[in-house]
Design a protein around this motif. Sequence first.
Motif, mmCIF file in Angstrom:
data_model
loop_
_atom_site.group_PDB
_atom_site.id
_atom_site.type_symbol
_atom_site.label_atom_id
_atom_site.label_comp_id
_atom_site.label_asym_id
_atom_site.label_seq_id
_atom_site.Cartn_x
_atom_site.Cartn_y
_atom_site.Cartn_z
ATOM 1 N N ARG A 166 -12.940 -9.843 -4.585
ATOM 2 C CA ARG A 166 -12.985 -8.791 -5.590
ATOM 3 C C ARG A 166 -13.181 -9.434 -6.951
ATOM 4 O O ARG A 166 -12.230 -9.740 -7.636
ATOM 5 C CB ARG A 166 -11.696 -7.971 -5.548
ATOM 6 N N ARG A 177 -4.836 -5.320 -8.785
ATOM 7 C CA ARG A 177 -3.577 -5.509 -9.509
ATOM 8 C C ARG A 177 -2.420 -4.859 -8.760
ATOM 9 O O ARG A 177 -1.356 -5.463 -8.596
ATOM 10 C CB ARG A 177 -3.697 -4.923 -10.921
ATOM 11 N N VAL A 178 -2.604 -3.661 -8.250
ATOM 12 C CA VAL A 178 -1.505 -3.015 -7.514
ATOM 13 C C VAL A 178 -1.305 -3.707 -6.176
ATOM 14 O O VAL A 178 -0.182 -3.847 -5.683
ATOM 15 C CB VAL A 178 -1.789 -1.512 -7.329
ATOM 16 N N TYR A 221 -2.379 8.086 -4.066
ATOM 17 C CA TYR A 221 -2.976 6.778 -3.751
ATOM 18 C C TYR A 221 -2.235 6.021 -2.659
ATOM 19 O O TYR A 221 -2.652 4.930 -2.273
ATOM 20 C CB TYR A 221 -3.013 5.920 -5.001
ATOM 21 N N GLN A 253 -9.399 0.973 -13.198
ATOM 22 C CA GLN A 253 -8.612 1.914 -13.978
ATOM 23 C C GLN A 253 -7.792 1.191 -15.030
ATOM 24 O O GLN A 253 -7.542 -0.011 -14.931
ATOM 25 C CB GLN A 253 -7.652 2.668 -13.050
HETATM 26 O O1 LIG Z 1 -6.132 -2.949 -5.038
HETATM 27 C C1 LIG Z 1 -5.649 -2.442 -6.088
HETATM 28 O O2 LIG Z 1 -4.688 -2.939 -6.710
HETATM 29 C C2 LIG Z 1 -6.186 -1.121 -6.630
HETATM 30 C C3 LIG Z 1 -6.637 -1.326 -8.096
HETATM 31 O O3 LIG Z 1 -7.641 -2.269 -8.136
HETATM 32 P P1 LIG Z 1 -8.014 -3.007 -9.528
HETATM 33 O O4 LIG Z 1 -6.765 -3.685 -10.019
HETATM 34 O O5 LIG Z 1 -8.479 -1.940 -10.500
HETATM 35 O O6 LIG Z 1 -9.117 -3.968 -9.150
HETATM 36 O O7 LIG Z 1 -7.299 -0.663 -5.853
HETATM 37 C C4 LIG Z 1 -6.993 -0.413 -4.516
HETATM 38 O O8 LIG Z 1 -6.171 0.715 -4.364
HETATM 39 C C5 LIG Z 1 -6.798 1.994 -4.366
HETATM 40 C C6 LIG Z 1 -5.765 3.014 -3.899
HETATM 41 O O9 LIG Z 1 -5.346 2.721 -2.601
HETATM 42 C C7 LIG Z 1 -8.001 2.053 -3.448
HETATM 43 O O10 LIG Z 1 -8.634 3.295 -3.575
HETATM 44 C C8 LIG Z 1 -8.957 0.952 -3.871
HETATM 45 O O11 LIG Z 1 -10.116 0.979 -3.005
HETATM 46 C C9 LIG Z 1 -8.274 -0.364 -3.738
HETATM 47 O O12 LIG Z 1 -9.154 -1.360 -4.215
#
Ligand SMILES: O=C(O)[C@@H](COP(=O)(O)O)O[C@H]1O[C@H](CO)[C@@H](O)[C@H](O)[C@H]1O
Length: 313
Positions: A166, A177-178, A221, A253
């Motif tokens: 990523r 990040r999450v 989420y 985000q």
């Molecule tokens: O992985 C993560 O920490 C988050 C946020 O990603 P970024 O910190 O914005 O790259 O994105 C993931 O979570 C979302 C909710 O489950 C998914 O929709 C994303 O596809 C996933 O990458």
Amino acid sequence: MNRGASSAVGADVWSRTHTHHWDDWTLDSLVGAKVASGATVSLVVPARNEAATVGDVVTRVREALVETVALLDEIVVIDSDSTDETYAVATDAGATVHRSAEIRPDLGSHPGKGEAMWKSLFVTAGELVVFMDADLLDWDTHFVPGLLGPLLTRPEVALVKGFYERPGQRGSLDGGRVTELVARPLVALLHPGLADLVQPLAGEWAVRRSLFASLPVPTGYAVELAALVDTEARLGLQAIAQVDLGTRAHRHQALHDLGGMATQILAASLARRTDADLPLDGAVLRQFVLPGLVPADRVVPTLERPPAERYLP
Ligand SMILES: O=C(O)[C@@H](COP(=O)(O)O)O[C@H]1O[C@H](CO)[C@@H](O)[C@H](O)[C@H]1O
Ligand SMILES: O=c1ccn([C@@H]2O[C@H](COP(=O)(O)OP(=O)(O)O)[C@@H](O)[C@H]2O)c(=O)[nH]1
């Protein structure tokens, strides 16, 4: 190609036997496996205000996997309360588009990604369901056959997660990040069997309809982590596989928005592992915004939908 044991598999061997690469299968072999099995396949794209990217996602997948080869039987975009041109852009790109709130209005409507994915079960028909985010920037159509590979060749597998590098501002794992600050610690403390999943929150995953329809679904989420936790509890790790899809970049985000995402993921995880008295409908997340570090309360929905099969014929 890995050939995992069909019996229960321990976390210590899971990664070796249940991790694949998208090019472990040829597209022709997967189309052949689909035809031989008689399985039907739906691609579902939950989209909220993704007019800038949803057209590219739908167009490229349609041309490659519907028109050139018949791997997909339908491409469905669930417009999740968008206020931009997502609906029109996705329709023009050739998707079947439904507004989440207009699907089964008798069951009400809630905001959130999980709600959109739960509602998709009422407007799709595929025995296999592939989910992809609509905000993809660096990706390719091989994501879809890669995710279908284990489902079309390993009867014991019911849920497949994609993983990828990523690219972010500071190197290849600088996304998520999450994932890094919330999901992995939760896995370490409460769901250790899932520790070898490289991207537990990946929005690119695939699942047998019968399984997803049998699971409770967080409306926000937490949908991805909850599906993993519940699948491991119900079917064991042998039912889960992961596929290296290469590289994926997406729209990021703001940090405070990810605070809401983290709250939802924590709520769903704790509800499954502790007897903590958690709010059923929503939590108030107090953040502090500039200028002046003024408190700003964010109401974070933590509602979960019951298994969709209760409402399906
Ligand atoms: O992985 C993560 O920490 C988050 C946020 O990603 P970024 O910190 O914005 O790259 O994105 C993931 O979570 C979302 C909710 O489950 C998914 O929709 C994303 O596809 C996933 O990458
Ligand atoms: O209420 C929502 C929130 C998000 N999404 C979609 O779910 C996917 C992942 O959401 P987002 O990009 O916000 O999460 P991130 O990838 O930043 O973690 C995207 O296609 C969003 O448009 C949705 O359909 N409804």
